[in-house]
Design a protein around this motif. Structure first.
Motif, short mmCIF file in Angstrom:
data_model
loop_
_atom_site.label_atom_id
_atom_site.label_comp_id
_atom_site.label_asym_id
_atom_site.label_seq_id
_atom_site.Cartn_x
_atom_site.Cartn_y
_atom_site.Cartn_z
N UNK A 242 -5.86 2.76 -3.32
CA UNK A 242 -4.85 1.76 -3.72
C UNK A 242 -3.60 1.88 -2.84
N UNK B 111 -0.26 10.94 -10.38
CA UNK B 111 -0.71 9.54 -10.51
C UNK B 111 -0.81 8.88 -9.13
N UNK C 164 8.56 7.75 -9.83
CA UNK C 164 9.68 7.69 -10.78
C UNK C 164 10.36 9.06 -10.81
N UNK D 100 -3.80 10.16 -7.29
CA UNK D 100 -5.02 9.53 -7.81
C UNK D 100 -5.19 8.13 -7.21
N UNK D 101 -4.07 7.41 -7.10
CA UNK D 101 -4.14 6.06 -6.51
C UNK D 101 -4.53 6.13 -5.04
N UNK E 240 -8.17 6.59 -4.73
CA UNK E 240 -8.92 5.35 -5.00
C UNK E 240 -8.66 4.27 -3.96
N UNK F 133 14.81 0.50 -10.48
CA UNK F 133 13.67 0.30 -11.39
C UNK F 133 13.68 -1.11 -11.97
N UNK G 205 10.86 -1.37 -2.56
CA UNK G 205 10.08 -1.60 -3.78
C UNK G 205 9.53 -3.02 -3.82
N UNK H 144 0.83 -1.22 0.00
CA UNK H 144 0.00 0.00 0.00
C UNK H 144 0.87 1.26 0.00
N UNK I 246 6.08 -1.73 -1.85
CA UNK I 246 5.46 -0.76 -2.76
C UNK I 246 4.35 -1.38 -3.60
N UNK I 247 3.32 -0.59 -3.81
CA UNK I 247 2.24 -0.97 -4.74
C UNK I 247 2.70 -0.68 -6.16
N UNK I 248 3.33 0.47 -6.32
CA UNK I 248 3.78 0.87 -7.66
C UNK I 248 4.82 1.97 -7.55
N UNK I 249 5.61 2.09 -8.62
CA UNK I 249 6.45 3.29 -8.77
C UNK I 249 5.69 4.16 -9.76
N UNK I 250 5.03 5.18 -9.25
CA UNK I 250 4.12 5.97 -10.08
C UNK I 250 4.89 6.93 -10.99
N UNK I 251 4.33 7.13 -12.18
CA UNK I 251 4.99 7.98 -13.17
C UNK I 251 5.08 9.43 -12.71
#
Lengths: 276, 373
Positions: free
Chosen positions: B242, B233, B182, B236-237, B240, B371, B220, B177, B224-229
């Motif tokens: 996320x 972004x 990036x 926004x997650x 929501x 990455x 990571x 979560x 991590x859920x994501x490495x957002x751009x």
């Protein structure tokens, strides 16, 4: 007549030479240069290629694997769809072709964001599954995962696979199919021995288009790939963030060379299938 | 189709000599009238501006460009390194807007000129914490005109947790979560503050850089859920559901996400990096006087308020007082002292390898490994 043909082709050839060939040659030469204070310095060293092979091979391999999976999926689905249009849909064929074509009108980013809406934890798919009582908690692996990248890129690239395959299939006459049938071939055998070999050029073209786009893509994994990164992102960092164009060029030509080898092997394999 | 119709389509109406002259005179007069504004535009001074998108827009306030007869040729940056590249190549730029960490290196390389404070009467209005930062102000000389600032806080979902430390990111209940971004500088500096043990988080030995890289890879892979751009972004997650907290972040994100979800930001106890962006005048600037005037205009209240349209912070006391209510709480304007205590304006890592500390290209190589991991 021949001279007139050359004249007609000349404008396109000039544009192609100036914008593609010259740029490609320039970056290929630059891939042997070094960099000093973010500026490319003319030189002749293979150090950038050595660094690419030494540091980035892992990322290159995983990118090639994902690109291969996406291109294969898109090509197989494209083959099936083109076969439906050409041989099974009858008068609905043009409508199916139109549907495939119209998806090209949706922008690339629009498709990515559409999939984000569908795949998110509060997205349409998870909400529907929860509503139906099939799951208790949202499936988080739908978005921000390699699965999401494969799905999004396959959706985007499917029309590019369908069109060349369908183009090849249009060259298959009904007489060829009828002859095979008259000689006792069952539908599966006709598909394997007539339709696939005769669609070889389209299959290679469709696969190549999908594969090359995937290998170079760096937007989709950034937006829906979660923690995964593809080789294109590594190249983009060299050109965009650290201004090491020589290394970025070497990385680009390395991945391009590997991709071309993959495509040549595929074309060779399909040629062998055709001969058998 | 009848042949006559084909002919009619391709034929021109016949005109007498007099008509021809009348039409010709009218055309010449029309062209002269149309060309008049163009001629005036050509007379304006072309000023070359290289910076981050949005930092040029306030120059249009109060008709500043028009009144000073400036034709702004703005080019937007992809990275700060472009500034170094272009200035080293002798590009005729009048204004550049680097991250403050680059200013000492640009100064030492002799690529920029000191600010003539007499030509920037608005400079004293800049809050001292930003105006007198060591990267920008040395030995009594100002080398840039700060226009905006910000920090790298942690954004979080207050309905789920109230973090106080960066290490809250590792709590098992928030596995999967966590948002990373990036943004090589933001991620590496924040991780450096956490684990490198370096006195200055941007000046790392190769061993310390290796530690930072390993920590980011662990974070990571395990959390991590994501490495957002982009930060947007990630926001926004968070809206929501996320993600619930971020490594690095942005103050403005809370305000931007607010219509969808209530989020918050904090400066964790280990500290944060911070940035100041400024107008810097290259040594070879063709129009230094206009460049100073532009920098001065950026500190006027209307120009500063205009920056907030793109979620940037204002930097002068009088602009803070004039902020509209909807952006007044976007940044910690009411507690700058606290910001100063918790956030640090780090200098940039060395640009070229070979010294005691890991150079910027080595940082990027390390980030690429994160990455790719």
């Amino acid at each position: 007549m021949r001279r007139q043909s050359y004249l007609l082709v000349a404008p396109a050839a000039l544009i192609y030479a100036a914008l593609f060939v010259a740029a490609t040659v320039y970056f290929f030469v630059m891939s042997f240069w070094t960099v000093k204070l973010f500026r490319p310095v003319p030189n002749f060293t293979a150090a950038n290629y050595a660094r690419t092979a030494g540091t980035y091979w892992n990322s290159a391999l995983s990118t090639l694997a994902i690109a291969f999976a996406i291109a294969l999926t898109a090509t197989l689905l494209g083959l099936l769809y083109a076969w439906l249009i050409r041989f099974k849909a009858g008068r609905w064929g043009p409508a199916l072709l139109f549907i495939a074509l119209i998806t090209l009108f949706g922008g690339y980013l629009m498709k990515i964001y559409a999939w984000k809406t569908l795949l998110g934890e509060d997205g349409v798919i998870n909400s529907a599954l929860q509503g139906l009582g099939l799951i208790d908690h949202p499936i988080s692996a739908l978005l921000y995962s390699p699965f999401a990248v494969i799905l999004t890129l396959t959706h985007f690239l499917l029309p590019f696979a369908i069109l060349p395959i369908y183009g090849s299939m249009r060259g298959i006459t009904d007489a060829e199919i009828d002859s095979a049938r008259d000689l006792g071939a069952r539908p599966g055998r006709i598909f394997r021995d007539v339709i696939v070999p005769r669609s070889r050029v389209g299959l290679v073209a469709g696969f190549a288009l999908a594969f090359l786009v995937c290998v170079g893509d760096y937007v989709t994994p950034r937006l829906v790939g979660g923690t995964m990164a593809m080789f294109g992102q590594m190249i983009q960092l060299q050109f965009g963030t650290v201004a090491n164009w020589p290394l970025g060029s070497a990385m680009s030509f390395t991945i391009l060379a590997i991709a071309l080898v993959v495509l040549l092997l595929l074309a060779r394999a399909l040629a062998l299938v055709g001969r058998q | 189709m009848p042949k006559a119709d084909l002919f009619r389509v391709s034929s021109l109406p016949a005109a007498s000599r007099r008509e021809f002259l009348r039409l010709g005179t009218a055309a010449v007069a029309g062209a002269a009238l149309a060309a008049a504004p163009l001629a005036r535009a050509r007379a304006a001074t072309a000023v070359n501006w290289l910076g981050w998108q949005g930092y040029d827009e306030p120059l249009a306030t109060e008709d500043f460009l028009k009144k000073n007869d400036i034709q702004l040729a703005a080019t937007y940056l992809g990275s700060n390194d472009e500034i170094v590249t272009k200035l080293s190549a002798g590009a005729p730029l009048d204004i550049v807007t680097p991250y403050m960490g680059y200013v000492p290196q640009l100064r030492e390389a002799g690529l920029i000129q000191p600010i003539d404070t007499a030509q920037v009467p608005n400079l004293p209005k800049v809050l001292p914490v930003f105006r007198d930062d060591a990267n920008l102000f040395k030995d009594g000389v100002h080398w840039s005109v700060p226009i905006t600032w910000g920090g790298g806080p942690m954004n979080y979902d207050p309905a789920v947790l109230t973090p106080t430390s960066w290490f809250d990111l590792e709590k098992p209940e928030y596995k999967g979560k966590i948002a990373m971004f990036d943004d090589a500088v933001g991620m590496m500096l924040t991780a450096s503050i956490m684990v490198s043990g370096a006195k200055v988080a941007s000046l790392l030995t190769k061993a310390q850089l290796e530690e930072v890289k390993k920590y980011l890879i662990k974070l990571k892979k395990e959390h991590a859920r994501a490495i957002f751009a982009s930060y947007g972004e990630g926001g926004d997650a968070m809206a929501r559901g996320e993600v619930v907290m971020t490594l690095g972040g942005a103050e403005w994100l809370t305000a931007v996400v607010m219509p969808k979800k209530k989020t918050a930001y904090t400066y964790p106890k280990e500290g944060c990096f911070a940035f100041i962006d400024s107008y810097v005048i290259p040594k070879q600037a063709p129009h230094p006087q206009l460049a100073h005037a532009m920098a001065n205009h950026m500190l006027t209240v209307p120009a500063q308020i205009d920056l907030t349209r793109n979620n940037y912070a204002v930097i002068t006391e009088e602009a803070i007082k004039a902020l509209p209510a909807n952006v007044a709480t976007m940044y910690p304007y009411q507690n700058i002292a606290d910001f100063q205590k918790k956030c640090t304006f780090f200098p940039m890592a060395p640009l070229e390898p070979g010294g005691d500390y890991a150079a910027w290209p080595e940082w990027i190589a390390a980030w690429q490994e994160v990455l790719a991991a």
